[in-house]
Design an enzyme around this catalytic site. Structure first.
Site, PDB file in Angstrom:
ATOM      1  CG  LEU A  18      38.276  38.608  41.296  1.00 18.53           C
ATOM      2  CD1 LEU A  18      38.422  38.069  42.706  1.00 18.53           C
ATOM      3  CD2 LEU A  18      39.645  38.955  40.719  1.00 18.53           C
ATOM      4  CB  CYS A  98      43.754  32.566  39.136  1.00 16.23           C
ATOM      5  SG  CYS A  98      43.481  34.265  38.603  1.00 16.23           S
TER       6      CYS A  98
END
EC number: 1.3.1.91
Length: 327
Positions: A18, A98
């Protein structure tokens, strides 16, 4: 049924990260390795279907490249997979690894390991919607659901709905009590558990992720598994990519020097600057290019301090590189 690809799927890949693995990062990585499977950052189905920005931007030079999706609603995932196909992605990956609070609040990411049937349904929906290969990135467990039997049950449920490729981060995730950063470091690595998974599911493509730092380690893992995924080590030391094709894919192509990599980037950078990007949008991904060489710190400092200035261009990068002495 496994959907065929025209590239060595998942033998070596760079993890979705990310705020890092954007299109500029991927172009830079592709200069050094033609064979590596590249990933987007995780993109949520909501962003793709309802967001105002273009979250699927990529360049023509990035192939093979995989779009990683975050979401749980089967219809939204199917529509997002179609969008990925239309934009030219080579593979779709579902994030089931995640552990961040934001991801959990959206009911996707690692918390989905507790819902193997739902993940399987999502995979089937995406496969029914597109002919792209669909893979799943997961952990070895979450919270107290961390037995090997739990992992096998999850893999079995998802495979029975059509998924043949799993990228397994060899740590479990704590959904509360640890930050995403801590979840990358604190839970102990268990490579043997992933090796055992391949033994028990020999018909599946199993790749491993987590704590891997060298190509020597990659070669060791590939003695047991089908693929290896590296993440932050590649980001801090990107030139490690320069010999991946030769060592892991038996390529006979010439290995580029670091300065040759830089030269290869210039046309791309110039075009992106014309299109409105700032130099630091690209340069931030290249800060580690000269890691370990005399002058590397001066390269990073000059690029960091000047790359954001309006009008900064190739000459700024050339000046930064002038501080470096290559072995």
């Amino acid at each position: 049924m496994k959907k065929e690809t025209n590239y060595p799927s998942n033998r070596f890949s760079i993890a979705p990260m990310l705020d890092w693995t954007d299109r500029h990062c991927r172009h830079f990585h592709r200069v050094m390795s033609k064979e590596t499977l590249l990933y987007t950052e995780m993109v949520t189905t909501g962003a793709i279907l309802y967001g105002k920005g273009d979250y699927l931007q990529k360049g023509d030079a990035e192939h093979p490249v995989c779009l990683q999706l975050g979401g749980f609603a089967t219809a939204d995932l199917a529509q997002s997979a179609i969008a990925g196909k239309e934009r030219g992605y080579d593979e779709i990956n579902l994030n089931v690894g995640c552990p961040s609070d934001r991801v959990q609040n959206g009911r996707f990411g690692a918390c989905l390991m507790a819902e193997g049937d739902l993940v399987g349904d999502a995979v089937k929906a995406m496969q029914d919607a597109t002919d792209l290969p669909i893979s799943v990135k997961t952990r070895i467990g979450i919270d107290d659901l961390d037995s090997y039997e739990f992992l096998c049950d999850f893999i079995d449920k998802v495979h029975n709905k059509g998924c043949d490729t799993f990228i397994v981060h060899a740590r479990k995730a704590w959904l509360s009590g640890l930050s995403p950063k801590q979840n990358r470091d604190v839970p102990p690595l268990d490579y043997d558990r992933v090796y055992q998974l391949k033994k028990d599911f020999p018909h599946l493509t199993i790749a491993i992720n987590g704590g891997i730092k060298t190509l020597d380690e990659c070669e060791t893992h590939l003695e047991h598994l089908d693929g290896v995924m590296l993440g932050r080590e590649i980001y801090s030391n990107p030139y490690l990519l320069s010999t991946v094709d030769q060592r892991l894919f038996n390529s006979q192509e010439k290995v580029l020097t670091r300065f040759e990599v830089l030269e290869e980037m210039y046309p791309y950078i110039e075009q992106q600057l014309k299109d409105g990007s700032y130099l630091n949008h690209i340069g931030r991904h290249m800060l580690g290019l000269f890691q370990g060489l005399p002058g590397a710190r001066a390269w990073r400092r000059h690029l960091s301090e000047n790359g954001h200035i309006p009008g900064a261009g190739i000459e700024t990068m050339q000046k930064a590189a002038s501080f470096v002495t290559e072995d």
